[in-house]
Design an enzyme around this catalytic site. Sequence first.
Site, PDB file in Angstrom:
ATOM      1  N   VAL A 115      49.990  17.289  25.113  1.00  0.00           N
ATOM      2  CA  VAL A 115      50.870  18.205  24.383  1.00  0.00           C
ATOM      3  C   VAL A 115      51.479  19.218  25.341  1.00  0.00           C
ATOM      4  O   VAL A 115      50.761  19.972  25.991  1.00  0.00           O
ATOM      5  CB  VAL A 115      50.087  18.948  23.279  1.00  0.00           C
ATOM      6  CG1 VAL A 115      51.037  19.769  22.419  1.00  0.00           C
ATOM      7  CG2 VAL A 115      49.286  17.976  22.440  1.00  0.00           C
ATOM      8  N   CYS A 116      52.806  19.280  25.394  1.00  0.00           N
ATOM      9  CA  CYS A 116      53.473  20.192  26.334  1.00  0.00           C
ATOM     10  C   CYS A 116      53.075  21.635  26.096  1.00  0.00           C
ATOM     11  O   CYS A 116      52.812  22.373  27.033  1.00  0.00           O
ATOM     12  CB  CYS A 116      54.991  20.047  26.221  1.00  0.00           C
ATOM     13  SG  CYS A 116      55.910  21.289  27.174  1.00  0.00           S
ATOM     14  N   PHE A 117      53.029  22.065  24.836  1.00  0.00           N
ATOM     15  CA  PHE A 117      52.815  23.489  24.550  1.00  0.00           C
ATOM     16  C   PHE A 117      51.333  23.865  24.492  1.00  0.00           C
ATOM     17  O   PHE A 117      50.969  24.939  24.047  1.00  0.00           O
ATOM     18  CB  PHE A 117      53.541  23.889  23.269  1.00  0.00           C
ATOM     19  CG  PHE A 117      55.014  24.047  23.490  1.00  0.00           C
ATOM     20  CD1 PHE A 117      55.551  25.272  23.835  1.00  0.00           C
ATOM     21  CD2 PHE A 117      55.861  22.958  23.412  1.00  0.00           C
ATOM     22  CE1 PHE A 117      56.906  25.430  24.079  1.00  0.00           C
ATOM     23  CE2 PHE A 117      57.227  23.095  23.662  1.00  0.00           C
ATOM     24  CZ  PHE A 117      57.743  24.342  23.997  1.00  0.00           C
TER      25      PHE A 117
END
Length: 259
Positions: free
Chosen positions: A130-132
């Site tokens: 997950v990027c965030f």
Amino acid sequence: MALDEALLDWHSAGEIPPVIRFYEWGPATLSIGYFQQVHKDINLENVLKSQLGFVRRPTGGRAVLHDQELTYSVIVTESYPNMPQTVTEAYRVISEGILLGFQKLGLEAYFSVPETKQQLDDLKKPKSAVCFDAPSWYELVVEGKKVAGSAQTRQKGVILQHGAILLDLDEELLLSVFNFESDEAKERMRKKLPEKAVAMNQFVDTPFSMEQCVEAFSNGFKEALAIELVPYELTENQEQYVEQLMKTKYGTDEWNFKK
């Protein structure tokens, strides 16, 4: 994604000047980083069920759900005056425009800089797809939470940096498109995400409009890079080039599922 690559090609060939582009996604789309493994990281069944688009980016980084956000891309030669040679420092220079944009909207944004050995280790080997999940070098945070994620590639002497600026965040939709090793791991991420990521509209009573954001970040880039912005429209031949690149690359399973 095809347009970003085409702009990089044209700029590399000297056909167009540097470009700053703002865009949205329709339908909402999950983009994965160039090096990500689809079947390991992504729950494709839920991507289809939620009627999301799906594409592999030419840039690195982790997966991003492009939903209620403004996306930007910057295309500029590596030899541009005062552009640092290192990736992390180039991030800082380019992202100054985003930083100033947030500040123009009244948000107290600042750059994240990993400070502990654990944070540096997490950058080298992310714990999730997950990027965030966590901020990295020179990404934008407000009150300690990531509010914009960026990724970069360098090809043909040109830097392509693009990033997602969150206006709102559907946490359940975001969690649904990833694979987790167990229900417990997914629950840990559900609890951790609000502590790690935040959307701009969570800080204000009146939601920001897309027009407000484009104006603020455009002015941020103008000020940070000491540049003038001139509108640019594609020619018919350029549009055909982008369409062809989409059909032969970014719209194909061979590209999107190759890892």
